[in-house]
Every structure is written in structure tokens, then in C-alpha cells.
Write an enzyme that holds these catalytic residues in place. Sequence first.
Site, PDB file in Angstrom:
ATOM      1  CB  CYS A 120      -0.884  -0.018   1.244  1.00  0.00           C
ATOM      2  SG  CYS A 120      -1.921   1.436   1.383  1.00  0.00           S
ATOM      3  CB  CYS A 122      -2.378   4.891   6.644  1.00  0.00           C
ATOM      4  SG  CYS A 122      -3.846   3.990   7.065  1.00  0.00           S
ATOM      5  CB  CYS A 153      -2.222  -2.496   6.973  1.00  0.00           C
ATOM      6  SG  CYS A 153      -3.896  -2.417   6.378  1.00  0.00           S
ATOM      7  CB  CYS A 186      -8.429   1.750   1.802  1.00  0.00           C
ATOM      8  SG  CYS A 186      -8.295   0.766   3.302  1.00  0.00           S
ATOM      9  CD  GLN A 245     -16.389 -10.277  15.708  1.00  0.00           C
ATOM     10  OE1 GLN A 245     -15.366  -9.745  15.297  1.00  0.00           O
ATOM     11  NE2 GLN A 245     -16.543 -10.651  16.960  1.00  0.00           N
ATOM     12  CE1 TYR A 280     -18.754  -7.893  29.160  1.00  0.00           C
ATOM     13  CE2 TYR A 280     -18.530 -10.273  29.400  1.00  0.00           C
ATOM     14  CZ  TYR A 280     -18.406  -9.004  29.914  1.00  0.00           C
ATOM     15  OH  TYR A 280     -17.952  -8.837  31.207  1.00  0.00           O
ATOM     16  CD  GLU A 315     -23.854  -5.544  23.992  1.00  0.00           C
ATOM     17  OE1 GLU A 315     -23.008  -6.441  23.917  1.00  0.00           O
ATOM     18  OE2 GLU A 315     -23.573  -4.334  23.988  1.00  0.00           O
ATOM     19  CG  ASP A 336     -16.811 -12.017  21.890  1.00  0.00           C
ATOM     20  OD1 ASP A 336     -15.678 -11.560  22.063  1.00  0.00           O
ATOM     21  OD2 ASP A 336     -17.385 -11.995  20.782  1.00  0.00           O
ATOM     22  CB  CYS A 380     -10.600  -8.752  20.414  1.00  0.00           C
ATOM     23  SG  CYS A 380     -11.346  -7.644  21.611  1.00  0.00           S
TER      24      CYS A 380
END
EC number: 2.1.1.190
Length: 468
Positions: A75, A81, A84, A176, A299, A328, A349, A398, A425
Site C-alpha cells: 500500500c 496511515c 495495516c 485502501c 464483526q 457480551y 449485552e 466475548d 480480542c
Amino acid sequence: MSRKMKNKVITNLLIERIASEGKCVGYHEGKVVFVSNVAPGDMVDVRITRGKSSFMEGEAINFHEYSKDRIDPFCSHFGVCGGCKWQHINYDLQKNYKRQQVVDQFQRIAKVPIPEVAPILGSSETKYYRNKLDFTFSNSRWLTREEINSGKEFERNALGFHIPKMFDKIVDIEHCYLQGGISNNVRNSLREFALSNQLSFYDIRNQVGLLRNLIIRTTSMGQTMVIVQFGENDPESIPMVMEFLKNKFPEITSLLYVINTKGNETFHDLEIVNYAGLPYIEEEMEGLKFRVGPKSFYQTNSKQAYELYKVARDFAELKGDEVVYDLYTGTGTIANFVAKNAKQVIGVEYVEAAIEDAKLNSQINGIENTLFYAGDMKDILTEDFISNHAKPDVVITDPPRAGMHEDVVNMLLRLESPTIVYVSCNPATQARDVALLAEKYQVERIQPVDMFPQTYHVENVVRLTLKS
Ligand SMILES: C[S@@+](CC[C@H](N)C(=O)[O-])C[C@H]1O[C@@H](n2cnc3c(N)ncnc32)[C@H](O)[C@@H]1O
């Protein structure tokens, strides 16, 4: 930071391994040195920016040798940026490093016996895998050093991403690689239209300007949602912008806008105007439809979300007669996904609108064995709640990056459900919570999943079972 260390330059530091949050590590006189934007195998000079008794942080100011594992980033915005950060590392190595992060966090933080960590489940798509991007309009485009030094005048309006750690500077994005479909075309065309019609781009410092933010959401079913945020209520320009998008992109299935004159870009509390098409888009998994509204969470890597949910379902080992708690639950995606394998699923939630979506998703799929509740987990998951519902045979949890509140962990310890499937995560907070749960639970299986190629983020699923 000790004065002695400030701006000290360490020469010829060999970068040895990846640490968490995308930083890499070298060692100097027995001390760990964390360095950003390098790769294991690089030999660099590092200027120290932070020094503590046990570690230092710094930035690479000179490269003597580049790692043989480096590849050319694809990229043109790489390095400026923040999107990534791992494009200079080949995908196989990215996967190894992510798996290693999970191993490291469990060894250093959880400090409990663990089984072999399975190889990470890689993403079949390593480019154009995101279904949602959020671009900011700004009258303060990030200028390169060469542009500044040239003394020339440049276009200062931009539509793109924030520069890391600079809230008011936006890198103007030409292409992008994160989102496919019409995403690049919509962004570039709208910027061109705005420039040629002299529409104002948002001034983040003074909080004025018409065009503020652009969100593009795509689905694997080929639908596209576009949401434009306006910073001013301008009855002439707003329809002009919306009409342009409607005519130029008939592929947009849901065209929306919001007038946001608040101090921040969040719009969960604002009215969304449905300009054309439907007020939602839909995702699909195993024949189940998931309705995604402008305020709904889904997601961001749809294909890999399916892989993640399959791992969670597999780890839950459901036979059909279990009561499952999905903590969650967001918009209830996991709850609805596992519902046909369970007797009952109860989702909890924080966000009320998400719970409304969760209920709607059960309804449109004819799922009748789910119940959803909105509220803060630590306040909802109480003795009263449990005595009013069946005790869970399986808990799927989660949580957000911060992990679970200690009260929630303590409640899980009191609940003693035979199985807990912990999706995370952030393996660091997951390892912390697992250490607490280890009072009664053992770790049976660990499966990292890569949801975000080209970044250091890693998702991890753990199966915990009650010790006998
Ligand atoms: C990682 S997302 C999980 C999403 C969902 N499982 C899915 O796959 O779509 C974490 C969710 O936890 C919710 N959340 C954060 N803090 C919470 C709290 N204190 N109580 C209840 N829910 C919370 C967030 O709103 C978010 O929807």
C-alpha cells in the site's frame, strides 16, 4: 523517564522478537527495549523515548540491516496511515507471531498449565477483508516532509484516516486495501464531488464544516450501506450530496445520513435519516440472516467471523439439551448461531439497541429459544438473575478488549457452569481473567483466529472446564 536516558541512542540493536501491540523487542545491557515499526531480524539504531527501571521504549532512527523476513508493503499509504502496520511482514510469519503472542501472554500473565496452542486459523482473504470502514473529512490534510519543504501550496482538504496519535491530521486515502466492492470508488468520487462543488470539509479543531465523516459497510451478500455524517444542517447542500451518491452508485442498497453537530463523531444517540433504499443491510451464515443497522455492531471480517463462531460452537460441545449464556452478546450473533444446538440461549449485552437487533435477528430467523437482556454485565449477572433463569451448562463470553469485570469473573466462579468458552480480542486480558478462573477451571483447548491480517491484532478462543 530518568534524565540520563532521555534521547540516548542505542546503536546496532538487534530486533529479536515481536511483543504485544505490534511492538518488537531487542535487548540492551540486559534490559528489554520496545521498538515500533521494525521487524525481527532488523539491526537498528534506536533513540530512547521512555525509560523505566525494567524496560525502555524507543524509535528506530537508522537501519543498518533489514530483516530477511521483510517484504515490500503493497500500500502506498503504509507507514503514514495507522491501518495495516504489519504489511512489511509476510503473512505466514504474521500468523506465527500472533500465535506466539497468545503463548507468551498465557505463560507470562495466566501462569497456568495450558495445552499446546493450536496453529492460528488464518484468514482466507488477507486484503479487502473488512466489511466496514470509517473515513474522516478534514481541512487539515497530512502533508509529507517533501511537500512542506517544497514551499508550494497544496490542497489541504482530505478524506481518509487519522494519523496515529494526531487527532486533527488526516491522511488522504487514494486506495485502501481493506475493503472491496465499491468502497474506494465511493470515497474518491465523493471527495472529488465535494472539491469541485467547494463544499466545506470538517475543521476538527474548530468543529465547523459540512462534510464530517463517511462510513461504508458492505456484506458478503453484495449489499452496501453508506452513511454520511454532516457537521452542519445545510438544507441545500445535504440533498445535493445525497442525490449525487444515489445517482452515481445505484449499487448502494442503504443510503443514510446523520447531522452531527456534537463534539465527537459517535452517532448512537442521533437520528439517522434513511435517504434511499433500506435502513439496514444483511449478512448470512448457514442460512441464518443477520440484519445490520447503521448503529449495529457486526464483526468486521465477515468470512473469518464465521470461522470464529464455528470454533466457539465447537468448543462449546453442545448436544442440544444445554442452557447457554452468551455474555457480551452484541447483536446476539453467537447466541443465534448456536441456538439450534441448545435448549435455551440467554444473551446479555450493555447496548440496548444491540439487544433489540439480537431479538429481531432471532425473530426473522424463526428462533424461539433465545432470551436477551440489556445492562451492565456485573449488574445483570447476579444471584437473582440466575435464580430467575436456568443455571448455564455452558457460558460463552466475548468481552471487549478490557476483558471481564472482576465481579463477573467472581460470579462465573460461583456459577460453576461445567464449560466456559472464552472468546477474546485481547489475549492479555483474557490471560488475566483465566488466571482468576483457574481457581476452579482448567484450560482444555486454545485456538487463536486471525480476524485482521496485516495488523498485530489477534483473536483467541479458550475452552475452560470445571476441575473435578
Ligand atoms: C467483542 S464485542 C462482542 C460481540 C459479539 N459477541 C459478536 O461476536 O458480535 C463485546 C461486546 O460487549 C459489550 N459490552 C462492553 N462492556 C459491557 C458491559 N460492561 N456489560 C455488558 N456488555 C458490555 C459491547 O457493547 C460489545 O457489544
